[in-house]
Design a protein around this motif. Structure first.
Motif, PDB file in Angstrom:
ATOM      1  N   SER A 241       0.840  -1.203   0.000  1.00 19.39           N
ATOM      2  CA  SER A 241       0.000   0.000   0.000  1.00 19.39           C
ATOM      3  C   SER A 241       0.869   1.244   0.000  1.00 19.39           C
ATOM      4  CB  SER A 241      -0.935   0.020   1.218  1.00 19.39           C
ATOM      5  OG  SER A 241      -0.207  -0.053   2.421  1.00 19.39           O
ATOM      6  N   LYS A 242       0.391   2.257  -0.704  1.00 18.33           N
ATOM      7  CA  LYS A 242       1.081   3.540  -0.759  1.00 18.33           C
ATOM      8  C   LYS A 242       0.364   4.542   0.143  1.00 18.33           C
ATOM      9  CE  LYS A 242       2.737   2.801  -5.473  1.00 18.33           C
ATOM     10  NZ  LYS A 242       2.765   3.318  -6.861  1.00 18.33           N
ATOM     11  N   PRO A 243       1.060   5.581   0.591  1.00 16.96           N
ATOM     12  CA  PRO A 243       0.389   6.612   1.401  1.00 16.96           C
ATOM     13  C   PRO A 243      -0.698   7.298   0.588  1.00 16.96           C
ATOM     14  CG  PRO A 243       2.785   6.801   1.573  1.00 16.96           C
ATOM     15  CD  PRO A 243       2.508   5.845   0.456  1.00 16.96           C
ATOM     16  N   VAL A 244      -1.882   7.411   1.195  1.00 17.31           N
ATOM     17  CA  VAL A 244      -3.013   8.059   0.531  1.00 17.31           C
ATOM     18  C   VAL A 244      -3.730   8.958   1.530  1.00 17.31           C
ATOM     19  CG1 VAL A 244      -3.377   6.183  -1.122  1.00 17.31           C
ATOM     20  CG2 VAL A 244      -4.559   6.125   1.089  1.00 17.31           C
ATOM     21  N   SER A 245      -4.607   9.805   1.033  1.00 16.81           N
ATOM     22  CA  SER A 245      -5.399  10.654   1.913  1.00 16.81           C
ATOM     23  C   SER A 245      -6.414   9.806   2.671  1.00 16.81           C
ATOM     24  CB  SER A 245      -6.130  11.722   1.098  1.00 16.81           C
ATOM     25  OG  SER A 245      -7.112  11.116   0.283  1.00 16.81           O
ATOM     26  N   LEU A 246      -6.952  10.341   3.756  1.00 14.50           N
ATOM     27  CA  LEU A 246      -7.931   9.597   4.538  1.00 14.50           C
ATOM     28  C   LEU A 246      -9.174   9.248   3.719  1.00 14.50           C
ATOM     29  CD1 LEU A 246      -7.926  11.178   8.116  1.00 14.50           C
ATOM     30  CD2 LEU A 246      -6.962   9.001   7.365  1.00 14.50           C
ATOM     31  N   THR A 247      -9.534  10.141   2.818  1.00 17.15           N
ATOM     32  CA  THR A 247     -10.722   9.867   1.996  1.00 17.15           C
ATOM     33  C   THR A 247     -10.495   8.685   1.056  1.00 17.15           C
ATOM     34  OG1 THR A 247     -10.012  11.504   0.363  1.00 17.15           O
ATOM     35  CG2 THR A 247     -11.535  12.245   2.076  1.00 17.15           C
ATOM     36  N   GLN A 248      -9.245   8.410   0.733  1.00 20.23           N
ATOM     37  CA  GLN A 248      -8.920   7.282  -0.138  1.00 20.23           C
ATOM     38  C   GLN A 248      -8.638   6.007   0.637  1.00 20.23           C
ATOM     39  OE1 GLN A 248      -5.666   9.671  -2.048  1.00 20.23           O
ATOM     40  NE2 GLN A 248      -6.506   8.813  -3.932  1.00 20.23           N
ATOM     41  N   LEU A 249      -8.452   6.141   1.949  1.00 18.08           N
ATOM     42  CA  LEU A 249      -8.073   4.997   2.766  1.00 18.08           C
ATOM     43  C   LEU A 249      -9.273   4.074   2.931  1.00 18.08           C
ATOM     44  CD1 LEU A 249      -5.409   4.259   4.267  1.00 18.08           C
ATOM     45  CD2 LEU A 249      -6.490   5.126   6.349  1.00 18.08           C
ATOM     46  N   ARG A 250      -9.122   2.851   2.526  1.00 12.21           N
ATOM     47  CA  ARG A 250     -10.187   1.879   2.664  1.00 12.21           C
ATOM     48  C   ARG A 250      -9.600   0.604   3.249  1.00 12.21           C
ATOM     49  NH1 ARG A 250     -12.411   5.815   2.003  1.00 12.21           N
ATOM     50  NH2 ARG A 250     -14.050   6.406   0.516  1.00 12.21           N
ATOM     51  N   ARG A 251     -10.209   0.121   4.331  1.00 15.97           N
ATOM     52  CA  ARG A 251      -9.707  -1.090   4.961  1.00 15.97           C
ATOM     53  C   ARG A 251     -10.076  -2.317   4.120  1.00 15.97           C
ATOM     54  NH1 ARG A 251      -8.152  -1.960   9.870  1.00 15.97           N
ATOM     55  NH2 ARG A 251      -9.058  -0.032  10.679  1.00 15.97           N
ATOM     56  N   PRO A 252      -9.085  -3.158   3.786  1.00 19.65           N
ATOM     57  CA  PRO A 252      -9.409  -4.411   3.087  1.00 19.65           C
ATOM     58  C   PRO A 252     -10.315  -5.269   3.967  1.00 19.65           C
ATOM     59  CG  PRO A 252      -7.044  -3.955   3.008  1.00 19.65           C
ATOM     60  CD  PRO A 252      -7.645  -2.991   3.982  1.00 19.65           C
ATOM     61  N   GLU A 253     -11.057  -6.168   3.321  1.00 13.69           N
ATOM     62  CA  GLU A 253     -11.910  -7.071   4.099  1.00 13.69           C
ATOM     63  C   GLU A 253     -11.021  -7.971   4.935  1.00 13.69           C
ATOM     64  OE1 GLU A 253     -15.125  -6.948   4.320  1.00 13.69           O
ATOM     65  OE2 GLU A 253     -15.193  -5.253   2.925  1.00 13.69           O
ATOM     66  N   GLY A 254     -11.226  -7.975   6.234  1.00 16.37           N
ATOM     67  CA  GLY A 254     -10.401  -8.780   7.126  1.00 16.37           C
ATOM     68  C   GLY A 254     -10.359  -8.119   8.487  1.00 16.37           C
ATOM     69  N   THR A 255      -9.848  -8.817   9.446  1.00 22.38           N
ATOM     70  CA  THR A 255      -9.820  -8.297  10.801  1.00 22.38           C
ATOM     71  C   THR A 255      -8.592  -7.439  11.015  1.00 22.38           C
ATOM     72  OG1 THR A 255      -8.708 -10.278  11.609  1.00 22.38           O
ATOM     73  CG2 THR A 255     -11.122 -10.240  11.705  1.00 22.38           C
ATOM     74  N   ALA A 256      -8.716  -6.458  11.904  1.00 24.33           N
ATOM     75  CA  ALA A 256      -7.591  -5.585  12.186  1.00 24.33           C
ATOM     76  C   ALA A 256      -7.081  -5.870  13.577  1.00 24.33           C
ATOM     77  CB  ALA A 256      -8.033  -4.121  12.097  1.00 24.33           C
ATOM     78  N   GLY A 257      -5.808  -5.616  13.785  1.00 24.84           N
ATOM     79  CA  GLY A 257      -5.253  -5.746  15.129  1.00 24.84           C
ATOM     80  C   GLY A 257      -3.827  -6.234  15.101  1.00 24.84           C
ATOM     81  N   MET A 258      -3.082  -5.916  16.160  1.00 20.84           N
ATOM     82  CA  MET A 258      -1.715  -6.372  16.294  1.00 20.84           C
ATOM     83  C   MET A 258      -1.716  -7.648  17.107  1.00 20.84           C
ATOM     84  SD  MET A 258      -0.100  -3.859  14.790  1.00 20.84           S
ATOM     85  CE  MET A 258       1.631  -3.883  15.263  1.00 20.84           C
TER      86      MET A 258
END
Length: 262
Positions: A241-258
């Motif tokens: 992924s490349k740096p994008v604006s927040l309006t372009q930021l879309r989370r891929p389908e999948g769970t998030a977390g460390m």
């Protein structure tokens, strides 16, 4: 338009300062991916950008040192923190990393400003990762500030580990949730006589101090595989992924977390 054209240092500095004064400071965001399942997202790092009067966007690497030389680093860190907190408040699905310099954490007024901003919005702290950038050694007041920020509920990341002042000693000073390995180690990954490589050694060392280890600067499939084989938990870089604006930021389908982090 991204512009890194050649200007005199004095002229460039004046341009950047004026652009910031005119409201030209913003940030782009870049995802950090799980190394085993790249569709799983940990969080997005916030990267400072300045848009000048000609509409040219300047990345942090072209102006941070100028602000540091003129003692404007503190202002940048506080403004970035304000923007990141506002973004978190506006979107409950976001988890963002915000870079704060050791210089700012060591400065009494900036120290107080950082802690008060975070403390005022405790509901946001579980979704805020504070990335410590070590432009100076992590000592004294800066260590106490990091401890306070973590006690408020934020996760702490050591950024660009292995370069500059981001040294092994840093990991002994404070409890750390995430260590981000500087991109130079993936670009120059050297084999050892024992059959391992330099990236494996530094990832293994970092893993002794933090449950999550991010390899930065991953730009090729072979580098992704090297990070995976080295034992990293996460990766960041243009390959995924490349740096994008927040309006372009879309989370891929999948769970998030460390993994291993609350």
């Amino acid at each position: 338009m991204i512009g890194n054209g050649i200007r005199s240092e004095e002229g460039h500095s004046a341009l950047i300062l004026q652009a910031i004064a005119d409201g030209g400071l913003s940030f782009a965001a870049q995802w950090i991916h799980d190394v085993e399942n790249i569709e799983e997202i940990a969080y997005a790092e916030s990267l400072a950008r300045v848009t000048d009067s000609d509409g040219i966007v300047h990345t942090a690497g072209t102006f941070v040192s100028l602000l540091e030389q003129q003692d404007r680093w503190f202002d940048l860190d506080l403004r970035m923190l304000d923007m990141v907190l506002s973004a978190l408040a506006a979107d409950a699905t976001l988890v963002l990393g915000c870079n704060l310099s050791v210089a700012s954490l060591s400065h009494p007024e900036c120290f107080a400003g950082i802690v008060s901003r975070i403390a005022r919005q405790p509901e946001l702290t579980p979704r805020l990762v504070v990335e410590i950038t070590e432009t100076y050694p992590l000592t004294g007041a800066a260590i106490e500030c990091v401890k306070m920020i973590r006690a408020l509920g934020c996760r702490i990341a050591i950024d660009d580990f292995g370069s500059g002042f981001a040294t092994p000693e840093s990991l002994l000073q404070v409890a750390t949730d995430i260590v981000k390995i500087d991109a130079c180690f993936i670009r120059d990954n050297r084999p050892s006589r024992e059959g391992r490589n330099s990236l494996s050694y530094i990832v293994g060392f970092a893993a002794c101090f933090a449950p999550s280890v991010v390899v930065e600067g991953v730009e090729t499939e072979s580098q992704l595989e090297a990070a995976r084989m080295a034992g990293a938990t996460h990766v960041q870089g243009f390959l995924l992924s490349k740096p994008v604006s927040l309006t372009q930021l879309r989370r891929p389908e999948g769970t998030a977390g460390m993994r291993g982090v609350g």
